[in-house]
Design a protein around this motif. Sequence first.
Motif, short mmCIF file in Angstrom:
data_model
loop_
_atom_site.label_atom_id
_atom_site.label_comp_id
_atom_site.label_asym_id
_atom_site.label_seq_id
_atom_site.Cartn_x
_atom_site.Cartn_y
_atom_site.Cartn_z
N THR A 146 0.83 -1.20 0.00
CA THR A 146 0.00 0.00 0.00
C THR A 146 0.86 1.26 0.00
OG1 THR A 146 -1.70 -1.20 1.25
CG2 THR A 146 -1.86 1.19 1.20
N MET A 147 1.94 1.25 0.78
CA MET A 147 2.86 2.40 0.79
C MET A 147 3.47 2.62 -0.59
SD MET A 147 4.75 1.72 4.46
CE MET A 147 6.26 2.48 3.84
N ARG A 191 2.91 5.95 -2.80
CA ARG A 191 4.09 6.73 -3.18
C ARG A 191 4.19 6.86 -4.70
NH1 ARG A 191 9.39 8.18 -1.77
NH2 ARG A 191 10.86 7.86 -3.49
N ARG A 192 3.88 5.77 -5.39
CA ARG A 192 4.08 5.76 -6.85
C ARG A 192 2.96 6.47 -7.61
NH1 ARG A 192 4.95 6.17 -11.37
NH2 ARG A 192 5.93 4.76 -12.85
N TRP A 250 6.16 11.97 2.11
CA TRP A 250 5.89 11.38 3.42
C TRP A 250 6.34 9.91 3.50
CZ3 TRP A 250 2.47 14.65 0.91
CH2 TRP A 250 2.19 15.86 1.56
N LEU A 251 6.23 9.20 2.40
CA LEU A 251 6.63 7.78 2.38
C LEU A 251 7.98 7.70 1.69
CD1 LEU A 251 3.17 6.22 1.41
CD2 LEU A 251 4.17 6.48 3.69
N THR A 252 9.01 7.76 2.50
CA THR A 252 10.37 7.81 1.97
C THR A 252 11.06 6.45 2.14
OG1 THR A 252 11.26 8.56 4.09
CG2 THR A 252 10.50 10.25 2.55
N ILE A 283 13.36 0.71 -1.98
CA ILE A 283 11.90 0.77 -2.04
C ILE A 283 11.34 -0.43 -2.80
CG2 ILE A 283 9.96 2.09 -2.98
CD1 ILE A 283 11.53 4.62 -2.35
N TRP A 284 11.99 -0.82 -3.87
CA TRP A 284 11.50 -1.95 -4.66
C TRP A 284 11.71 -3.28 -3.95
CZ3 TRP A 284 8.63 -2.21 -8.95
CH2 TRP A 284 8.45 -1.04 -9.70
N GLY A 285 12.83 -3.45 -3.27
CA GLY A 285 13.14 -4.74 -2.66
C GLY A 285 12.08 -5.22 -1.68
#
Length: 220
Positions: free
Chosen positions: A54-55, A59-60, A67-69, A146-148
């Motif tokens: 969901t994050m 973000r995407r 906010w979602l770093t 982020i992807w991992g």
Amino acid sequence: MPFLVSNGLALIFTHFVFATDFSMTLIPGWFDALYPITHAHNGLQAGVATVLITMFVLRRFAGYEEWLTLEQFWHLGKLLFALSLLWFWFWFSSFIVLWYGSRPNEEAVLDLLITGPYLPIFLAVFMLVFVVPLFAMIWNPLRKSIWGPTVIACGVLIGTLLDRIRLYVAAFSVDDRSGHELHGIPDAVMPGAPDVMIWVGGLAGAILVYMLASKVFPVV
């Protein structure tokens, strides 16, 4: 804080009820004091994976990059990694008791759920929920990204779904529940097109409710 604690206890209690009433009690000879808490832990693991996905979507596609770093993904990825290790601990603690005891009723349970008709599903669950997170997220470059954690979370959710199929479909496919052990191992039952459509509809309904709620309550 009391609200969070009460909700957490309600979640664990719900998992206990589902694990016992809709799975363990339907298989004669299955006695496992650890299985209900194992089921609750798996739910927490899937919950963390859902939050990660969901994050990533927010973000995407929703403009929440500020906010979602990376920090949130990194720390939540470490939590998912720890829960994946706990998955093996809970599973092995139950498995070794049934396997080492070698009682006929316990061997029949292992044959039904692990070594028998549902062996391919169990191997897929073992890989997606434990092996892949373990050997992928031990690497800092992958975990601190982020992807991992997002890709690993997708695998964990798929593995959790397969695990629920293995447990609940196997339990409901048992015809003879008389006595204290299984009399014959039923064949594996795989989901059909109507089952997949129900899953897609349920998932779409949950996403719709979340999106409608996000218009009233801010996500962050």
